[in-house]
Design a protein around this motif. Structure first.
Motif, PDB file in Angstrom:
ATOM      1  N   VAL A   1       0.848  -1.203   0.000  1.00  0.00           N
ATOM      2  CA  VAL A   1       0.000   0.000   0.000  1.00  0.00           C
ATOM      3  C   VAL A   1       0.876   1.242   0.000  1.00  0.00           C
ATOM      4  N   ARG A   2       1.895   1.260   0.862  1.00  0.00           N
ATOM      5  CA  ARG A   2       2.781   2.433   0.943  1.00  0.00           C
ATOM      6  C   ARG A   2       3.564   2.647  -0.346  1.00  0.00           C
ATOM      7  N   GLU A   3       3.733   1.587  -1.140  1.00  0.00           N
ATOM      8  CA  GLU A   3       4.488   1.693  -2.386  1.00  0.00           C
ATOM      9  C   GLU A   3       3.661   2.246  -3.548  1.00  0.00           C
ATOM     10  N   LEU A   4       2.372   2.432  -3.357  1.00  0.00           N
ATOM     11  CA  LEU A   4       1.550   3.028  -4.415  1.00  0.00           C
ATOM     12  C   LEU A   4       2.046   4.444  -4.695  1.00  0.00           C
ATOM     13  N   PRO A   5       2.191   4.839  -5.949  1.00  0.00           N
ATOM     14  CA  PRO A   5       2.796   6.145  -6.278  1.00  0.00           C
ATOM     15  C   PRO A   5       2.113   7.348  -5.617  1.00  0.00           C
ATOM     16  N   SER A   6       0.793   7.290  -5.431  1.00  0.00           N
ATOM     17  CA  SER A   6       0.093   8.436  -4.853  1.00  0.00           C
ATOM     18  C   SER A   6      -0.143   8.300  -3.356  1.00  0.00           C
ATOM     19  N   TYR A   7       0.424   7.253  -2.749  1.00  0.00           N
ATOM     20  CA  TYR A   7       0.211   7.038  -1.316  1.00  0.00           C
ATOM     21  C   TYR A   7       0.703   8.239  -0.503  1.00  0.00           C
ATOM     22  N   ALA A   8      -0.109   8.654   0.504  1.00  0.00           N
ATOM     23  CA  ALA A   8       0.276   9.780   1.357  1.00  0.00           C
ATOM     24  C   ALA A   8       0.229   9.455   2.842  1.00  0.00           C
ATOM     25  N   HIS A   9      -0.786   8.693   3.281  1.00  0.00           N
ATOM     26  CA  HIS A   9      -0.935   8.499   4.727  1.00  0.00           C
ATOM     27  C   HIS A   9      -1.899   7.352   4.988  1.00  0.00           C
ATOM     28  N   THR A  10      -1.638   6.613   6.072  1.00  0.00           N
ATOM     29  CA  THR A  10      -2.529   5.550   6.525  1.00  0.00           C
ATOM     30  C   THR A  10      -2.854   5.752   7.993  1.00  0.00           C
ATOM     31  N   VAL A  11      -4.086   5.507   8.361  1.00  0.00           N
ATOM     32  CA  VAL A  11      -4.495   5.442   9.767  1.00  0.00           C
ATOM     33  C   VAL A  11      -5.189   4.103   9.964  1.00  0.00           C
ATOM     34  N   MET A  12      -4.672   3.279  10.879  1.00  0.00           N
ATOM     35  CA  MET A  12      -5.315   2.015  11.207  1.00  0.00           C
ATOM     36  C   MET A  12      -6.091   2.193  12.513  1.00  0.00           C
ATOM     37  N   ALA A  13      -7.263   1.583  12.572  1.00  0.00           N
ATOM     38  CA  ALA A  13      -8.139   1.754  13.732  1.00  0.00           C
ATOM     39  C   ALA A  13      -7.674   0.955  14.938  1.00  0.00           C
ATOM     40  N   HIS A  14      -6.865  -0.081  14.696  1.00  0.00           N
ATOM     41  CA  HIS A  14      -6.410  -0.961  15.775  1.00  0.00           C
ATOM     42  C   HIS A  14      -4.963  -1.374  15.503  1.00  0.00           C
ATOM     43  N   PRO A  15      -4.263  -1.889  16.505  1.00  0.00           N
ATOM     44  CA  PRO A  15      -2.887  -2.338  16.282  1.00  0.00           C
ATOM     45  C   PRO A  15      -2.829  -3.596  15.428  1.00  0.00           C
ATOM     46  N   ALA A  16      -1.653  -3.847  14.874  1.00  0.00           N
ATOM     47  CA  ALA A  16      -1.451  -5.036  14.031  1.00  0.00           C
ATOM     48  C   ALA A  16      -1.834  -6.292  14.801  1.00  0.00           C
ATOM     49  N   GLY A  17      -2.489  -7.203  14.088  1.00  0.00           N
ATOM     50  CA  GLY A  17      -2.902  -8.459  14.692  1.00  0.00           C
ATOM     51  C   GLY A  17      -4.282  -8.440  15.323  1.00  0.00           C
ATOM     52  N   HIS A  18      -4.861  -7.258  15.483  1.00  0.00           N
ATOM     53  CA  HIS A  18      -6.204  -7.154  16.058  1.00  0.00           C
ATOM     54  C   HIS A  18      -7.213  -7.844  15.137  1.00  0.00           C
ATOM     55  N   VAL A  19      -8.110  -8.632  15.710  1.00  0.00           N
ATOM     56  CA  VAL A  19      -9.093  -9.369  14.914  1.00  0.00           C
ATOM     57  C   VAL A  19     -10.150  -8.404  14.383  1.00  0.00           C
ATOM     58  N   LEU A  20     -10.436  -8.544  13.093  1.00  0.00           N
ATOM     59  CA  LEU A  20     -11.392  -7.668  12.427  1.00  0.00           C
ATOM     60  C   LEU A  20     -12.651  -8.428  12.032  1.00  0.00           C
ATOM     61  N   PRO A  21     -13.827  -7.829  12.237  1.00  0.00           N
ATOM     62  CA  PRO A  21     -15.039  -8.387  11.645  1.00  0.00           C
ATOM     63  C   PRO A  21     -15.170  -7.905  10.199  1.00  0.00           C
ATOM     64  N   ARG A  22     -16.156  -8.414   9.496  1.00  0.00           N
ATOM     65  CA  ARG A  22     -16.456  -7.885   8.164  1.00  0.00           C
ATOM     66  C   ARG A  22     -16.863  -6.422   8.302  1.00  0.00           C
ATOM     67  N   THR A  23     -16.430  -5.568   7.391  1.00  0.00           N
ATOM     68  CA  THR A  23     -16.743  -4.141   7.459  1.00  0.00           C
ATOM     69  C   THR A  23     -18.193  -3.907   7.059  1.00  0.00           C
ATOM     70  N   VAL A  24     -18.976  -3.342   8.003  1.00  0.00           N
ATOM     71  CA  VAL A  24     -20.382  -3.034   7.742  1.00  0.00           C
ATOM     72  C   VAL A  24     -20.723  -1.587   8.060  1.00  0.00           C
ATOM     73  N   ASP A  25     -19.788  -0.843   8.702  1.00  0.00           N
ATOM     74  CA  ASP A  25     -20.031   0.555   9.052  1.00  0.00           C
ATOM     75  C   ASP A  25     -18.695   1.189   9.429  1.00  0.00           C
ATOM     76  N   VAL A  26     -18.745   2.451   9.875  1.00  0.00           N
ATOM     77  CA  VAL A  26     -17.515   3.148  10.246  1.00  0.00           C
ATOM     78  C   VAL A  26     -16.815   2.460  11.415  1.00  0.00           C
ATOM     79  N   ALA A  27     -17.594   1.947  12.364  1.00  0.00           N
ATOM     80  CA  ALA A  27     -17.008   1.315  13.546  1.00  0.00           C
ATOM     81  C   ALA A  27     -16.201   0.071  13.199  1.00  0.00           C
ATOM     82  N   THR A  28     -16.473  -0.552  12.047  1.00  0.00           N
ATOM     83  CA  THR A  28     -15.750  -1.764  11.653  1.00  0.00           C
ATOM     84  C   THR A  28     -14.760  -1.523  10.517  1.00  0.00           C
ATOM     85  N   TRP A  29     -14.493  -0.238  10.205  1.00  0.00           N
ATOM     86  CA  TRP A  29     -13.387   0.077   9.294  1.00  0.00           C
ATOM     87  C   TRP A  29     -12.082  -0.475   9.857  1.00  0.00           C
TER      88      TRP A  29
END
Length: 421
Positions: free
Chosen positions: A358-386
C-alpha cells in the motif's frame, strides 16, 4: 484538582476530544491556548482519543452548573465539541458560561435528526420526508402511503453509518426496526424510537465549515462514494473533493450555509452532508463539529487550509479569521480518501510489513489504522468496523484512481489474511 491558568494564558474546553477533535489541543497550543478536556457521559468509544495535551480532565456527571463552575475556575473562554457526542453538552456549557456558542432556541435540532428536519422545514429549506415511531407498522404504513420504497431507517440520533439501512419491503423495515429499537447507538444511548426517511436519490456530498458570529466560511467540499453491503447497509467507499469554483460546489455551499443558519450553528465547526437530488440539494444530516477522519497536514497540503486550524484561529484571533474569504479553500492537489474495507467475515489488522504494498503506491500519502497489528477484524459493515483509511494524493486524479483500484485488489487478495506474501 483545578489548576488556574497563568496570567495572560487562555484556556479552551473540549468535550470528548476524539476523532478529528484530538488534533485541536495542538492547533490551539500554536496560538498559546491551553486545553481542558471534558468527558461526557456517553462518548463514542470507537473513536480514537489522546489524553495528552490537556492541562486538566473534567468528568461531567450531568450537572451543567457544576461543570461550568469548574471551567470558570480554569478561566475557559470557549467550549468546543471534539466529536458528535460532545455537541449538546458543549452548547449547554457555552450558554451557561456566556462564551460564544450556538443558538439555544432548539438545541436538540443539532443532534436529533427529526428535530433537525423540523428546523429546516420551519426555515423554508428543502428536506427529506421523515417520521419517528416506536411502532414498525406505523413506519410501514407511512412508507406505503407517503414516502414510497425504498426508505432509510436509522436511530434518531445516529452518527456515521450506525444502523443506517435502506429498506425496500415491509419485512425489511420491521427487521431494521427490531434491530434498532431498544438497542443502543454508538454513544451508548438507548433507541426509544426509530427514524425513517424518504430515500434521497442522487450524489452525496459534504461541506466542512467554520463559523464565527453567524458568518460561515467553507473549508472543503467533498463527494462521498458509498457501496451497499449484504443486508442493505451502506458503507463509505471513498471521497473526492470539488474545486471551489465548480458550479455544483457553489450550489452546495449556498444551501449548506442556509442549513447552518436554520440550525443556529453560529460559532464553531460544521459538517453538512447533502444529497444533490433531481429537485436540488437536500440535507442528509448536519453535525455541529469537525468532520471525521481528518489529518490536518494532509488537508492543508491539498487545500491550503484545514478545518481544525481554522477553528483554532476563530477562537485565538477572531479578526484574522473574519478576514478570510467565505470560500476559504483552493484545490492544490487531487486527494482521494479511501476507507479500508475487510470483505471477509473475519480478518486481522495487517502489520507494517504487510502494508508495504500500500505504501508503495505512487500516490500514497498516509494511513491510519483503527487498531494495532494483529487485532481481529469483523467484516466491514459501518464506520465502527473500518480497519482504517488511506489518503492518496496526486497532481493527476487518474493516478489516484489507478492506485485506488490497486489498493482494492490488495485488500481482496490478502491484506487482512495475516500471512506472508
Amino acid at each position: 484538582m483545578v489548576t488556574s491558568s497563568p496570567a495572560g494564558t487562555r484556556r479552551v474546553a473540549i468535550v470528548d476530544g476524539r476523532s478529528t477533535g484530538r488534533h485541536l489541543p495542538a492547533a490551539l497550543a500554536r496560538h498559546g491556548i491551553e486545553c481542558v478536556h471534558i468527558h461526557s457521559p456517553h462518548p463514542d468509544v470507537h473513536m480514537p482519543y489522546d489524553p495528552d495535551g490537556y492541562v486538566d480532565h473534567v468528568r461531567h456527571d450531568g450537572d451543567v452548573a457544576a461543570t461550568a463552575t469548574a471551567l470558570r475556575e480554569h478561566g475557559v473562554v470557549a467550549v468546543l465539541p471534539g466529536t458528535e457526542s460532545g455537541v449538546e453538552l458543549a452548547d449547554r456549557l457555552s450558554a451557561e458560561l456566556g462564551t460564544p456558542g450556538n443558538g439555544m432556541s432548539r438545541p436538540s435540532a443539532r443532534r436529533n435528526k427529526y428535530d433537525m428536519v423540523q428546523a429546516l422545514r420551519d426555515a423554508g429549506l428543502d428536506h427529506a420526508a421523515t417520521i419517528v415511531s416506536a411502532d414498525a407498522d406505523e413506519i410501514v404504513a407511512w412508507a406505503e402511503a407517503t414516502a414510497g420504497y425504498p426508505v432509510v431507517v436509522k436511530p434518531v440520533s445516529s452518527s456515521s453509518t450506525d444502523n443506517v439501512v435502506a429498506c425496500s419491503t415491509p419485512e425489511q423495515i420491521r427487521a431494521a426496526h427490531a434491530r434498532i429499537l431498544g438497542g443502543t447507538d454508538r454513544h451508548g444511548m438507548v433507541n426509544e424510537v426509530v427514524l425513517a426517511q424518504e430515500f434521497l436519490d442522487g450524489d452525496e456530498f459534504y461541506v466542512n465549515s467554520v463559523s464565527r458570529g453567524g458568518r460561515h466560511h467553507t473549508v472543503e467540499i467533498w463527494r462521498y462514494h458509498k457501496r451497499r453491503v449484504p443486508g442493505g447497509d451502506f458503507i463509505y467507499d471513498y471521497d473526492e473533493p470539488l474545486a471551489p469554483d465548480d458550479p455544483v460546489a457553489r450550489r452546495l455551499e449556498f444551501y449548506a450555509h442556509r442549513v447552518l443558519d436554520a440550525l443556529e450553528i453560529r460559532n464553531g465547526a460544521g459538517h453538512t452532508e447533502i444529497m444533490l437530488t433531481a429537485r436540488g440539494p437536500v440535507l442528509v444530516e448536519c453535525g455541529a463539529r469537525t468532520g471525521g477522519g481528518q489529518i490536518p497536514e494532509i488537508i492543508t497540503r491539498c487545500f491550503g487550509v484545514n478545518q481544525v486550524d481554522l477553528l483554532a484561529l476563530s477562537v485565538a484571533d477572531p479578526d484574522a479569521f473574519d478576514r478570510l474569504p467565505t470560500t476559504a479553500y483552493r484545490l492544490l492537489k487531487h486527494p482521494r480518501f479511501v476507507a479500508l474495507i475487510n470483505p471477509r467475515e473475519r480478518g486481522v489488522v495487517p502489520s507494517r510489513e504487510q502494508l508495504a504494498p500500500v505504501r508503495e503506491l505512487p500516490s500514497y500519502a498516509h494511513t491510519v489504522m483503527a487498531h494495532p497489528a494483529g487485532h481481529v477484524l469483523p467484516r466491514t459493515v459501518d464506520v465502527a468496523t473500518w480497519p482504517g483509511y488511506v489518503y492518496l494524493i496526486a497532481d493527476d486524479p487518474a493516478e489516484t484512481l489507478a492506485d485506488y483500484e490497486r489498493l482494492r485488489r490488495i485488500e481482496h487478495e490478502h491484506l487482512y489474511d495475516n500471512r506472508p506474501f
